[in-house]
Motif scaffolding. Sequence first.
Motif, PDB file in Angstrom:
ATOM      1  N   VAL A 167      39.088  26.390  25.672  1.00 23.72           N
ATOM      2  CA  VAL A 167      40.113  26.767  24.524  1.00 23.72           C
ATOM      3  C   VAL A 167      41.517  27.108  25.213  1.00 23.72           C
ATOM      4  O   VAL A 167      42.615  26.502  24.878  1.00 23.72           O
ATOM      5  N   GLU A 168      41.450  27.753  26.127  1.00 18.76           N
ATOM      6  CA  GLU A 168      42.433  28.136  26.827  1.00 18.76           C
ATOM      7  C   GLU A 168      43.432  26.940  27.638  1.00 18.76           C
ATOM      8  O   GLU A 168      44.519  27.037  27.462  1.00 18.76           O
ATOM      9  N   GLY A 169      42.557  26.021  27.905  1.00 21.82           N
ATOM     10  CA  GLY A 169      43.277  24.851  28.592  1.00 21.82           C
ATOM     11  C   GLY A 169      43.730  23.891  27.322  1.00 21.82           C
ATOM     12  O   GLY A 169      45.003  23.462  28.029  1.00 21.82           O
ATOM     13  N   ALA A 170      43.416  24.119  26.392  1.00 18.98           N
ATOM     14  CA  ALA A 170      44.033  23.250  25.246  1.00 18.98           C
ATOM     15  C   ALA A 170      45.136  23.886  24.333  1.00 18.98           C
ATOM     16  O   ALA A 170      45.901  23.077  23.648  1.00 18.98           O
ATOM     17  N   LEU A 171      45.191  25.010  24.278  1.00 16.80           N
ATOM     18  CA  LEU A 171      46.316  25.940  23.632  1.00 16.80           C
ATOM     19  C   LEU A 171      47.643  25.815  24.177  1.00 16.80           C
ATOM     20  O   LEU A 171      48.079  25.919  25.384  1.00 16.80           O
ATOM     21  N   ARG A 172      48.651  25.715  23.302  1.00 19.54           N
ATOM     22  CA  ARG A 172      49.999  25.778  23.441  1.00 19.54           C
ATOM     23  C   ARG A 172      50.759  26.593  22.796  1.00 19.54           C
ATOM     24  O   ARG A 172      50.288  26.977  21.740  1.00 19.54           O
TER      25      ARG A 172
ATOM     26  N   LEU B  62      41.715  24.419  15.259  1.00 16.29           N
ATOM     27  CA  LEU B  62      41.183  23.200  15.454  1.00 16.29           C
ATOM     28  C   LEU B  62      40.883  23.133  16.924  1.00 16.29           C
ATOM     29  O   LEU B  62      39.731  22.459  17.206  1.00 16.29           O
ATOM     30  N   VAL B  63      41.697  23.598  17.625  1.00 14.77           N
ATOM     31  CA  VAL B  63      41.346  23.619  19.213  1.00 14.77           C
ATOM     32  C   VAL B  63      39.990  24.327  19.581  1.00 14.77           C
ATOM     33  O   VAL B  63      39.104  24.065  20.265  1.00 14.77           O
ATOM     34  N   ALA B  64      39.784  25.692  19.041  1.00 10.24           N
ATOM     35  CA  ALA B  64      38.715  26.430  19.038  1.00 10.24           C
ATOM     36  C   ALA B  64      37.602  25.754  18.487  1.00 10.24           C
ATOM     37  O   ALA B  64      36.351  25.740  18.974  1.00 10.24           O
ATOM     38  N   LEU B  65      37.804  25.017  16.930  1.00 10.42           N
ATOM     39  CA  LEU B  65      36.578  24.530  16.340  1.00 10.42           C
ATOM     40  C   LEU B  65      36.031  23.294  17.360  1.00 10.42           C
ATOM     41  O   LEU B  65      34.648  23.109  17.334  1.00 10.42           O
TER      42      LEU B  65
ATOM     43  N   LEU C  10      28.316  21.001  10.003  1.00 12.68           N
ATOM     44  CA  LEU C  10      28.984  20.297   8.980  1.00 12.68           C
ATOM     45  C   LEU C  10      30.538  20.217   8.982  1.00 12.68           C
ATOM     46  O   LEU C  10      31.126  19.276   8.658  1.00 12.68           O
ATOM     47  N   LEU C  11      31.218  21.229   9.678  1.00 10.06           N
ATOM     48  CA  LEU C  11      32.726  21.297   9.568  1.00 10.06           C
ATOM     49  C   LEU C  11      33.261  20.219  10.213  1.00 10.06           C
ATOM     50  O   LEU C  11      33.050  19.836  11.545  1.00 10.06           O
ATOM     51  N   PRO C  12      34.143  19.500   9.571  1.00  5.87           N
ATOM     52  CA  PRO C  12      34.802  18.268  10.545  1.00  5.87           C
ATOM     53  C   PRO C  12      35.882  18.773  11.366  1.00  5.87           C
ATOM     54  O   PRO C  12      36.390  19.874  11.179  1.00  5.87           O
ATOM     55  N   THR C  13      36.523  18.047  12.093  1.00  6.94           N
ATOM     56  CA  THR C  13      37.814  18.409  12.921  1.00  6.94           C
ATOM     57  C   THR C  13      38.724  17.282  12.974  1.00  6.94           C
ATOM     58  O   THR C  13      38.620  16.568  13.904  1.00  6.94           O
ATOM     59  N   PRO C  14      39.529  17.270  11.863  1.00  9.96           N
ATOM     60  CA  PRO C  14      40.303  16.235  11.735  1.00  9.96           C
ATOM     61  C   PRO C  14      41.617  16.505  12.865  1.00  9.96           C
ATOM     62  O   PRO C  14      41.692  17.623  13.589  1.00  9.96           O
ATOM     63  N   GLY C  15      42.457  15.378  13.176  1.00  7.36           N
ATOM     64  CA  GLY C  15      43.403  15.640  14.017  1.00  7.36           C
ATOM     65  C   GLY C  15      44.446  16.530  13.235  1.00  7.36           C
ATOM     66  O   GLY C  15      44.648  16.125  12.154  1.00  7.36           O
TER      67      GLY C  15
END
Length: 329
Positions: free
Chosen positions: A92-97, A107-110, A130-135
Amino acid sequence: MLSPELELAHLDARHWRNGWHLLVPPRLLAPASWAVVIVDAEIGKPLRAIIAGAGARDVRAEASAAAYAQQLGVGAVMVLDAGVISAISAEVEGALRLDQDLPAQGLVALRALKRHVGHGIWTEPPLLELLPTPGYDGLQRTFDLLMPDRSALVAYVIEDDRSRVHTSIIATKDHGDIQRAAQHRAIADLVPEAAFARDWAAGHGRVLAAVEERFAKPSLGVFFERATLMRILTGPSDQLARELDAKRVIIDPAPAWLMGLLGGAAVVAMAGRAASALASMMPKAMRDRGSAIAHRAQAAMKESGAHPFALLGFDPLELWHQLKHHYRP
């Protein structure tokens, strides 16, 4: 989607609390409604359970997340392997901006959590599966398509006895982002709450006019009573169409994409009932061919962009049909 300079004003604590209770499944609202269980998967031993509102306690080993929920007497539980907690945090930390808004960060965390479902994370109910992760780009483009800039979104839920407003939201969008959000308190001097609630169906136009005066011209307005909403949330797929026909739901203004979607839902519901009657008279091979044609037609509509949620990569209505049983009392 959410402006970094989002203006929140004229919020009503009662409306806010009621709105939150409508969004959250009932099983998560009860005292001690959820828990997190930390386990050491290598030795198959639970380390500690943390129960909402009750703190930490010891727990005996169980075979599944559902069994832990039953043992702890909670409506929902997340079981975490201690070995994956640091890995998830690093992902998570590596993808957050810094330039990401709240939905993008969510979405990053999910995505990070979903990568470990069944391999370090187990949940009851299995919502993560069930939860999707859309762009984020598809999410933003869908939002821009459904709600134009320089317009307002208005949603009101009225108490069943029509004594007052149960919850409300007024939000304005500009430059692709929600810039301002408020509740009925922002226009209460123009439209007194109790007087409006007594005859909300006839008086909703005054709310729309007040929102246009104080915020922006509404592009979507939705009004209904709390009991109506609960029937829609937990009822059959054509319940919204039924409530619209009975004039227990007012959508004004109603954008073209929504009317097309609702019209399609009503047609599908009617066709579904008719098809059930006809199917019993047809050979199985014919039923199978008909089903295949229907699925191809639906896929073609989404791929062509005719479907309002085509850019998301998933259909929120289909997702809701998978989730709505969690909202039944």
